[in-house]
Design an enzyme around this catalytic site. Sequence first.
Site, mmCIF file in Angstrom:
data_model
loop_
_atom_site.group_PDB
_atom_site.id
_atom_site.type_symbol
_atom_site.label_atom_id
_atom_site.label_comp_id
_atom_site.label_asym_id
_atom_site.label_seq_id
_atom_site.Cartn_x
_atom_site.Cartn_y
_atom_site.Cartn_z
ATOM 1 N N THR A 117 -60.070 -10.910 17.503
ATOM 2 C CA THR A 117 -58.650 -10.393 18.257
ATOM 3 C C THR A 117 -58.625 -10.079 19.767
ATOM 4 O OG1 THR A 117 -56.904 -8.742 18.148
ATOM 5 C CG2 THR A 117 -59.233 -8.265 17.484
ATOM 6 N N TYR A 141 -59.246 -1.013 14.627
ATOM 7 C CA TYR A 141 -59.040 -2.267 14.257
ATOM 8 C C TYR A 141 -59.866 -3.154 15.111
ATOM 9 C CZ TYR A 141 -56.730 -7.037 14.341
ATOM 10 O OH TYR A 141 -56.494 -8.227 14.225
HETATM 11 N N1 UFG Z 1 -42.722 -3.811 20.159
HETATM 12 C C1 UFG Z 1 -41.347 -3.123 20.550
HETATM 13 N N2 UFG Z 1 -40.770 -2.911 19.299
HETATM 14 C C2 UFG Z 1 -41.048 -3.203 17.948
HETATM 15 C C3 UFG Z 1 -42.554 -3.802 17.806
HETATM 16 C C4 UFG Z 1 -43.096 -4.267 19.082
HETATM 17 O O1 UFG Z 1 -41.069 -3.027 21.632
HETATM 18 O O2 UFG Z 1 -40.344 -3.205 17.080
HETATM 19 C C5 UFG Z 1 -43.513 -4.031 21.349
HETATM 20 C C6 UFG Z 1 -44.670 -3.530 21.392
HETATM 21 O O3 UFG Z 1 -44.647 -2.025 21.953
HETATM 22 C C7 UFG Z 1 -45.553 -4.386 22.276
HETATM 23 C C8 UFG Z 1 -45.163 -5.652 22.144
HETATM 24 O O4 UFG Z 1 -43.884 -5.544 21.653
HETATM 25 O O5 UFG Z 1 -45.405 -3.905 23.695
HETATM 26 C C9 UFG Z 1 -46.058 -6.459 20.978
HETATM 27 O O6 UFG Z 1 -46.384 -5.661 19.866
HETATM 28 P P1 UFG Z 1 -46.683 -6.388 18.526
HETATM 29 O O7 UFG Z 1 -46.817 -5.136 17.661
HETATM 30 O O8 UFG Z 1 -46.003 -7.599 18.189
HETATM 31 O O9 UFG Z 1 -48.324 -6.951 18.962
HETATM 32 P P2 UFG Z 1 -49.465 -6.198 19.644
HETATM 33 O O10 UFG Z 1 -49.744 -6.800 20.840
HETATM 34 O O11 UFG Z 1 -49.232 -4.969 19.524
HETATM 35 O O12 UFG Z 1 -50.736 -6.756 18.752
HETATM 36 C C10 UFG Z 1 -51.179 -7.909 18.728
HETATM 37 C C11 UFG Z 1 -51.715 -8.231 17.099
HETATM 38 C C12 UFG Z 1 -52.748 -7.192 17.153
HETATM 39 C C13 UFG Z 1 -53.773 -7.759 18.316
HETATM 40 C C14 UFG Z 1 -53.094 -7.715 19.390
HETATM 41 C C15 UFG Z 1 -53.923 -8.198 20.731
HETATM 42 O O13 UFG Z 1 -50.773 -7.727 16.195
HETATM 43 O O14 UFG Z 1 -53.476 -7.638 15.785
HETATM 44 O O15 UFG Z 1 -51.945 -8.299 19.509
HETATM 45 O O16 UFG Z 1 -53.631 -7.986 21.827
HETATM 46 F F1 UFG Z 1 -54.855 -6.898 18.065
#
Ligand code: UFG
Length: 337
Positions: A117, A141
């Site tokens: 990841t 994670y």
């Molecule tokens: N977000 C919102 N509202 C929501 C969900 C997400 O504003 O309801 C925002 C988050 O705050 C973040 C962005 O959208 O800024 C992306 O969030 P995600 O949860 O979709 O994904 P992440 O970037 O947090 O995590 C993903 C994968 C992980 C991995 C990571 C690596 O889910 O498994 O990318 O950068 F580790």
Amino acid sequence: MTVLVTGGAGYIGSHTVLALLDAGEPVVVVDNLSTGSPDALPRHVPLLVQDIGDEAMMAGIIRSYGVDVIIHLAGSVVVQDSVRDPLAYYRNNTVAAHGLLSAAVRCKVKHFVFSSTAAVYGNPAQLPVPETAATDPQSPYGASKLIVERMLQDVAAAHSMRYVILRYFNVAGADPDGRAGLSAANATHLIKIAVELATGQRSQMDIFGTDYPTPDGTCIRDFVHVSDLAQVHRIAVSHLARGGRSAILNCGYGRGYSVLEVLACVRKLSRKDFTIRHAERRPGDIVAMVADVRRIRSELGWVPQHDDLNAMIADALAWENKLVALRNLRKDSAASA
Ligand code: UFG
């Protein structure tokens, strides 16, 4: 060449299995169905419901199916959960991988593809982030995956194994032919939540933070279509079979979109003008994450087929509509029974 796919009944796993089957590769799946579902797989694919950390059991499976290469995707993936329950993540991701690798060594499996990841980078000092950047995971994670990367490299050196480590960026979308998609309940991913909202399965959603140092104040991510990512696994298997060298590769498109840009695209494609609350920053979120993709292009010759945010969101919406239709059908037939 028989490919063992761990976690093959999950979101990325089921798309990877389809990509391998489409290319004519024999596949066997091991999945404990903690988040995956047998419905995600074509009926003829052997599915063994099993924890991948059980070395003796895994060695038996590798031998009886004549496995030549392992694609290891099984694991826990929710960053926030890992902060709440780190030991579960070290058990499911790190300790389990130790069992699987032990079985691979015992059975002399020489090729291994590991799903890692972008979370291993933490807050990158430079963007786009190259594979040579320092690793500094900000969550259990990310750490649980980084330890496996290191374990795999050490095992490969000691037992003449070759590997491809894939560092996924933000995976989204669904099979363009509607054969697979993200079905798991309680999703936390931005695009999944937004398409649930657009299809009436949620009444609201939050944007976590609008005061980040980015052009529109929201976080930036590099979204990669799950079908492109599935092809990367297939190409990685061929690369290893051809004698290709071990590699750590970023899996993204090298382009970032903000949370607001993503939501605007979901609004446009769904023609639903849903409201979104502005909420506090989500603890642990990285401001911006974009992959440097030069290495994956040169090592694997990968040419993405779905590098288009509109197409990715359209596929996610189509899948979500299919899930809603299926659920309604089940309700109707239960009511008339
Ligand atoms: N977000 C919102 N509202 C929501 C969900 C997400 O504003 O309801 C925002 C988050 O705050 C973040 C962005 O959208 O800024 C992306 O969030 P995600 O949860 O979709 O994904 P992440 O970037 O947090 O995590 C993903 C994968 C992980 C991995 C990571 C690596 O889910 O498994 O990318 O950068 F580790």
